[in-house]
Design a protein around this motif. Sequence first.
Motif, short mmCIF file in Angstrom:
data_model
loop_
_atom_site.label_atom_id
_atom_site.label_comp_id
_atom_site.label_asym_id
_atom_site.label_seq_id
_atom_site.Cartn_x
_atom_site.Cartn_y
_atom_site.Cartn_z
N LYS A 203 21.57 49.40 160.91
CA LYS A 203 22.26 48.28 159.88
C LYS A 203 21.83 48.79 158.40
O LYS A 203 20.71 49.06 158.06
N VAL A 204 22.58 48.67 157.64
CA VAL A 204 22.54 49.18 156.04
C VAL A 204 22.19 47.72 155.38
O VAL A 204 22.98 46.95 155.46
N VAL A 205 20.95 47.77 155.00
CA VAL A 205 20.32 46.49 154.38
C VAL A 205 20.43 46.64 152.80
O VAL A 205 20.03 45.56 152.03
N PHE A 206 20.89 47.79 152.39
CA PHE A 206 20.91 47.99 150.88
C PHE A 206 21.49 49.18 150.49
O PHE A 206 21.46 50.16 151.13
N GLY A 207 22.39 48.80 149.57
CA GLY A 207 23.20 50.07 149.14
C GLY A 207 24.49 50.27 149.81
O GLY A 207 24.82 49.44 150.60
N PRO A 208 25.12 51.53 149.71
CA PRO A 208 24.77 52.78 149.03
C PRO A 208 25.04 52.37 147.45
O PRO A 208 25.94 51.78 147.02
N VAL A 209 24.00 53.11 146.71
CA VAL A 209 24.05 53.02 145.33
C VAL A 209 23.91 54.52 144.49
O VAL A 209 23.43 55.38 145.48
N PRO A 210 24.29 54.57 143.57
CA PRO A 210 24.47 56.02 142.94
C PRO A 210 22.83 56.00 142.46
O PRO A 210 22.21 55.26 142.01
N MET A 211 22.54 57.64 142.18
CA MET A 211 21.08 57.77 141.84
C MET A 211 21.22 59.06 141.19
O MET A 211 22.24 59.84 140.90
N ARG A 212 20.12 59.54 140.19
CA ARG A 212 19.83 60.42 139.71
C ARG A 212 18.65 61.21 140.17
O ARG A 212 17.65 60.62 140.16
N SER A 213 18.87 62.40 140.86
CA SER A 213 17.51 63.14 141.43
C SER A 213 16.92 64.48 140.40
O SER A 213 17.64 64.55 139.45
N GLY A 214 16.05 64.99 141.16
CA GLY A 214 15.44 66.15 140.12
C GLY A 214 16.23 67.30 139.96
O GLY A 214 17.05 67.68 140.76
N ARG A 215 16.16 67.80 138.96
CA ARG A 215 16.72 69.12 138.15
C ARG A 215 16.33 70.33 138.80
O ARG A 215 15.27 70.11 139.84
N ALA A 216 16.88 71.52 138.69
CA ALA A 216 16.53 72.73 139.08
C ALA A 216 15.20 73.07 138.46
O ALA A 216 14.72 72.79 137.45
N GLY A 217 14.14 73.50 139.47
CA GLY A 217 12.81 73.65 139.25
C GLY A 217 12.00 72.38 139.25
O GLY A 217 10.66 72.55 139.19
N HIS A 218 12.60 71.05 139.49
CA HIS A 218 11.79 69.71 139.60
C HIS A 218 12.45 68.99 140.74
O HIS A 218 12.79 67.95 140.39
N ARG A 219 13.00 69.74 141.93
CA ARG A 219 13.64 69.01 142.79
C ARG A 219 12.92 67.80 143.39
O ARG A 219 11.75 67.76 143.53
N THR A 220 13.46 66.88 143.78
CA THR A 220 13.03 65.80 144.31
C THR A 220 12.59 66.30 145.85
O THR A 220 13.51 66.97 146.59
N ARG A 221 11.46 66.19 146.27
CA ARG A 221 11.17 66.84 147.42
C ARG A 221 11.58 66.33 148.79
O ARG A 221 11.47 65.06 149.00
N PRO A 222 12.36 67.17 149.56
CA PRO A 222 12.83 66.61 150.86
C PRO A 222 11.77 66.47 152.15
O PRO A 222 10.58 66.74 151.86
N GLY A 223 12.24 65.71 152.97
CA GLY A 223 11.38 65.37 153.97
C GLY A 223 11.10 63.78 154.00
O GLY A 223 11.57 63.22 153.25
N TRP A 224 10.00 63.77 155.23
CA TRP A 224 9.64 62.25 155.11
C TRP A 224 8.53 61.98 154.16
O TRP A 224 7.46 62.44 153.83
N HIS A 225 8.40 60.50 153.77
CA HIS A 225 7.69 60.06 152.56
C HIS A 225 7.37 58.76 152.88
O HIS A 225 7.81 58.15 153.90
N LYS A 226 6.41 58.27 152.44
CA LYS A 226 5.90 56.61 152.67
C LYS A 226 5.62 55.96 151.12
O LYS A 226 5.19 56.44 150.43
N ILE A 227 6.40 54.87 151.01
CA ILE A 227 5.88 54.00 149.87
C ILE A 227 4.45 53.91 149.79
O ILE A 227 4.01 53.07 150.70
N TYR A 228 3.74 54.34 148.84
CA TYR A 228 2.50 54.13 148.85
C TYR A 228 1.78 53.43 147.87
O TYR A 228 0.82 52.90 147.66
N TRP A 229 2.53 53.29 146.59
CA TRP A 229 2.37 52.16 145.54
C TRP A 229 3.58 51.71 144.82
O TRP A 229 4.45 52.50 144.67
N ARG A 230 3.50 50.40 144.59
CA ARG A 230 4.52 50.00 143.80
C ARG A 230 4.26 49.07 142.49
O ARG A 230 3.00 48.60 142.64
N HIS A 231 5.12 49.40 141.38
CA HIS A 231 4.32 48.94 140.10
C HIS A 231 5.65 48.43 139.16
O HIS A 231 6.31 49.24 138.80
#
Length: 301
Positions: A203-231
């Motif tokens: 079940k999709v509970v949010f989105g899909p929505v458009p986004m902008r990720s990292g540019r060449a040399g600063h890519r958004t890192r692939p793989g599994w991650h975890k939300i560790y801090w919210r501000h």
Amino acid sequence: MISTRIACRSVAVALAVVTALPLGTEALAAPPVPAPPVPAPGPEAELVPGVAPGPAQPWQIDTPDQVLAPKVYAPSAAEDAVEPRDAAVGTYDLVEYVPLGDAVGKVACSKRTGPYQRGVERWLKLRVDGKQSAADCRAIRKFQVKHGIKPAIGFAGPVTWATMQLIGARKNPNAGKKCPVRRYRVACVDLNRQLTWVQKGKKVVFGPVPMRSGRAGHRTRPGWHKIYWRHKNHWSTLYNSPMPYAQFFDGGQAFHAVYGSIYTTVGSWGCVNLRLGDAKKLWGVLKKGDRVYVWGRRPGA
């Protein structure tokens, strides 16, 4: 394009340094300061916003992540009670990137072949030959007018293609089964289509929505991650840049809103940039400890 301007500024700084050196023998013997390499232009390198930028369109905005993980602390209740400021009217208008000649000439129908010509032709069920034609232009213009993309001049640019990607994903963003299905919430970050959504099970509970990720040399890192801090009202002290509704999942990389277009031809410095309204909704969906899965590659990155 932003990257070209940055390179030009860097060259100017280097020249200024050389000019400022004293004219003694040591200065004459010093090796010249090498100019930084100019990155090779991509398919969108020569495109510009087709509508003149205004106060609500800070096209030069950049929202890099902080490279290193930010200092984590527990925001007070008073701080969390403050909602980030609203974006200016028109901030997220769908302004297409077009060739400079088309923008200056204010053409009614572009004769140029866009960087997403084949994909747009295929999406509109036109003859797929990768070449702009009068029939192509009319069909693309009709789509642009319907979805509020401006200028509607029939150019197959990145904003038109991104809008098609979003529309095609709305019914079932995980039709390709790229994002793992789990019994818990998973924030899915599709770098290929520049889309993000949250699913719990199938079940999709949010989105899909458009986004902008990292540019060449600063890519958004692939793989599994975890939300560790919210501000909610995060401010990048390193780059002096607002990052409202920031949800950090990998070092300095986070979901957060930007006060500017997310449809720029240059990506972020690693973060997943969202429109303010989308970032606010995502804030109410994700919690600390939720999983994030990133895959694919941003076009041109």
